[in-house]
Design a protein around this motif. Structure first.
Motif, short mmCIF file in Angstrom:
data_model
loop_
_atom_site.label_atom_id
_atom_site.label_comp_id
_atom_site.label_asym_id
_atom_site.label_seq_id
_atom_site.Cartn_x
_atom_site.Cartn_y
_atom_site.Cartn_z
N ARG A 1 -47.31 -55.95 57.44
CA ARG A 1 -46.01 -56.63 57.55
C ARG A 1 -45.73 -56.51 59.02
N GLN A 2 -46.14 -55.15 59.58
CA GLN A 2 -45.95 -55.09 60.90
C GLN A 2 -46.61 -55.90 62.01
N GLU A 3 -47.89 -55.73 61.69
CA GLU A 3 -49.11 -56.44 62.40
C GLU A 3 -48.88 -57.97 62.59
N ARG B 1 -46.96 -60.30 60.06
CA ARG B 1 -45.92 -60.87 59.04
C ARG B 1 -46.69 -61.83 58.16
N ASN C 1 -52.67 -48.64 66.08
CA ASN C 1 -52.11 -49.79 67.13
C ASN C 1 -52.41 -49.32 68.76
N THR D 1 -42.40 -47.61 68.19
CA THR D 1 -41.69 -48.65 67.25
C THR D 1 -42.49 -48.86 66.18
N TYR D 2 -43.77 -49.24 66.44
CA TYR D 2 -44.70 -49.54 65.43
C TYR D 2 -44.95 -48.40 64.41
N ASN E 1 -41.93 -48.48 62.21
CA ASN E 1 -41.80 -49.37 61.25
C ASN E 1 -42.52 -49.58 60.03
N VAL E 2 -43.94 -49.11 60.48
CA VAL E 2 -45.02 -49.01 59.56
C VAL E 2 -44.66 -48.04 58.38
N ASN F 1 -41.95 -49.43 56.42
CA ASN F 1 -42.27 -50.38 55.40
C ASN F 1 -42.87 -49.79 54.25
#
Length: 656
Positions: free
Chosen positions: A506-508, A510, A582, A615-616, A619-620, A623
């Motif tokens: 989802r983060q990488e 979408r 990441n 941020t990554y 969010n991961v 998620n």
């Protein structure tokens, strides 16, 4: 695209009549374009190599507009007189006449053509884009009568340079805009000519001081915009500010904070107390970004001296992060409480960490007030705040829309244009049209649009649209799970948490199958080519070729296999492994070695030196927590997923 499909699309948009009318406009070259055509080796050179396929020609026109190539844009546009999106053909023809090859606004832009365009496409996304461009021209030209007439009609107001021109217009009329200017001027990368002009005029009119100008120049220097810093400094005509002591501290601190600290100590006699405080803030920022243990000490000196008003946004944020790494909760609280109000309230991180610092001081009622302020947010710090209040992570009630509501969205012109652009793999234009159409929608309409996007396989639009709802939600749209059979098989074989794997995808990407990063990462899981080859060899895939990464079976297999490898290599910590996915596995290993004590995963995540990776990771894991709630149907814990990160010795890794 086949010619028959091209004609069909033209009928679908019902724009043939408009396109025909525009053909006469396109055939009449404006005087400015004629002049530049002659100076660009003639129309013949500009017309060379124009693709015969209309869609390919449109892409070539788009590229000519990006380069602000007036002659080529005109030549290509003349071949697209019946193209189904005439507004973009005309925009791409006019736009190069507004900017030069370096992207700076021209003062001889064709105003009459722009006005006609704005009238013809009033209310559309591309008209707002054109108005944005024209406002930059009008501001540079100092045509305030036209600027002031057009600015209120600019809908998005998302261009910092335009906002600077708007303040400059008001300042020239005698208004004091210093407070608004200071609130606006926080991100030098967005300044452009307009903001430098604003800074210069506000200094000349004594609305701001030399210290304000020096602060802006130093902020640009901190972010390594050296040319911009020089231009800002040059707005003070009676003595340059870029050679002052604090500017020298910035330049030194970027490479060697200890050297900068020594220089600042030696130079303290020539600085005011506030200037000394600002200097120690700069040294602390760069030391904190290098994860040096001295960072918190530098910041303590800053707090003692003051000068908070001269600390950049990054310095204020890293003052908190350095204190978090050292476990100095008193400094955490002082640093957050002294942040500029607009910064402190903009990011829920600082509300959460203020709550934690208050709790550490035994001020539990005040801490709860901070948590309650953000606990309803569906984000990393909203989840953590909920857990501090004793609530695990659950899903809100689901609002479902009908088939009729979803399919009604296909008649909206903006979505039609967006789909046409997505079909041509022009995602920038597609996203512009899609997001424009979403403006003013109710939650239910947003969910209908998200469901429509899912049905036509625009999965990134599904997620982003469903993410916008405020009181009615459908987390099955926010957190899609396509390719679930493939994911189940791959994660079972790798012994991997499928919720975490979906959190990564989802983060990488979408869920965009053909997504490609600037670095070459490919597909759903954005696996780098070298990594894909390495993992394929490790798992015995002897027939692997790079073209196979377009196959979701292969992409997910290699991506999840790599996730398993980095997770094993990093003590089964999803926090560290997410950072490794990441930034590469070597970096989180290095970041661990600078720890003086075990820290909770949330602190480690907040203090990652790279903004993108920081941020990554948040969010991961946020998620993944929601995915786990969807999959398992019971409350989840983000804090448990984050775990604790312990110090370690430097170790090498063979993983790419």
């Amino acid at each position: 695209m086949r010619k028959g499909v091209y004609r069909q699309r033209a009928g679908q948009f019902a724009l043939t009549a408009i396109a025909t009318a525009l053909s006469w406009t396109l055939l009449a070259t404006p005087a400015a374009a004629q002049k530049r055509t002659v100076s660009s080796n003639g129309q013949g050179a500009a017309s060379a190599m124009i693709p015969s396929n209309p869609d390919d020609a449109f892409r070539a026109l788009r590229e000519a507009a990006r380069k602000n190539d007036v002659a080529r844009a005109y030549a290509i546009s003349a071949t697209l007189v019946d193209y189904p999106v005439p507004s973009y053909v005309e925009y791409f023809r006019i736009k190069p006449q507004l900017f030069d090859a370096s992207g700076l606004a021209r003062i001889d832009a064709p105003d009459d053509e722009v006005r006609a365009f704005l009238q013809r496409y009033q209310g559309e996304a591309i008209a707002d884009r054109m108005r944005n461009d024209w406002l930059l021209v009008l501001g540079k030209r100092r045509d305030w009568a036209n600027f002031d007439a057009q600015y209120p009609q600019f809908v998005l107001k998302d261009d910092t340079q335009v906002e600077c021109y708007a303040l400059l217009s008001r300042a020239l009329k005698g208004q004091n805009v210093a407070v608004e200017a200071r609130a606006l001027l926080t991100e030098p990368k967005n300044y452009g000519e307009g903001c430098v002009d604003l800074i210069g005029y506000l200094y000349q009119s004594r609305q701001i001081t030399r210290a304000d100008v020096a602060f802006q120049a130093r902020t640009a220097l901190e972010q390594n915009y050296t040319t911009l810093a020089g231009r800002i400094a040059a707005t003070v005509p009676d003595g340059a500010v870029d050679g002052d002591t604090l500017a020298t501290v910035v330049k030194m601190a970027r490479n060697d904070p200890a050297q900068a600290a020594a220089y600042l100590t030696a130079s303290s006699g020539s600085l005011s107390r506030d200037e000394q405080g600002a200097g120690w803030g700069v040294v602390g920022q760069f030391a904190a970004k290098k994860l040096l243990p001295d960072a918190a000490g530098y910041f303590r000196r800053q707090v003692e001296l003051g000068g908070n008003q001269w600390l950049s946004t990054e310095t204020q944020e890293w003052r908190v992060r350095a204190a978090l790494r050292q476990g100095d909760w008193k400094l955490v609280r002082l640093a957050i409480e002294s942040m500029r109000p607009e910064l402190r309230t903009k990011d829920p991180a600082w509300t959460y960490w203020l709550g934690r610092s208050l709790a550490e001081a035994g001020r539990n009622d005040e801490a709860r007030q901070q948590y309650q302020a953000i606990a309803s947010g569906f984000h990393f710090y909203g989840q953590l705040a909920s857990e501090e209040l004793g609530q695990r992570i659950t899903l809100p009630p689901r609002t479902q829309v009908s088939d009729a509501e979803a399919m009604a969205m296909r008649t909206r012109p903006g979505f039609q244009r967006a789909k046409a652009f997505y079909d041509m793999d022009l995602r920038f234009e597609g996203n512009r049209e899609w997001n424009w159409e979403l403006r003013g929608m109710s939650d239910r309409e947003l969910l209908a649009a998200a469901e429509y996007a899912r049905r036509i396989s625009l999965l990134d639009r599904t997620v982003n649209t469903a993410d916008r709802t405020q009181s009615q939600h459908d987390f099955s749209l926010r957190f899609l799970m396509p390719f679930r059979d493939i994911m189940q098989r791959a994660t079972d074989e790798a012994g991997l948490d499928m919720a975490w794997a979906y959190g990564i995808i989802r983060q990488e990407s979408r869920f965009i199958m053909n997504a490609r990063s600037s670095a070459g990462a490919h597909g759903l899981m954005q696996v780098m080519p070298a990594t894909a080859k390495y993992v394929a060899r490790k798992i015995g895939m002897t027939d692997f070729t790079p073209s196979m990464m377009s196959d979701p079976n292969v992409n997910i297999l290699l991506g999840t296999s790599y996730m398993s490898m980095v997770l094993t290599d990093l003590d089964s910590s999803q926090t560290l492994a997410s950072a490794a996915y990441n930034a590469g596995p070597g970096r989180p290993k290095s970041w661990r070695t600078s720890l003086s004590r075990p820290v909770e995963g949330a602190i480690f995540a907040e203090t990652i030196p790279f903004t993108e990776t920081r941020t990554y990771v948040k969010n991961v894991l946020s998620n993944a927590t929601y995915y786990a709630a969807l999959m398992h149907g019971h409350p989840q814990s983000l804090k448990a997923r984050l775990g604790t990160v312990v110090p370690s010795q430097v170790t090498t890794t063979s993983l790419p």
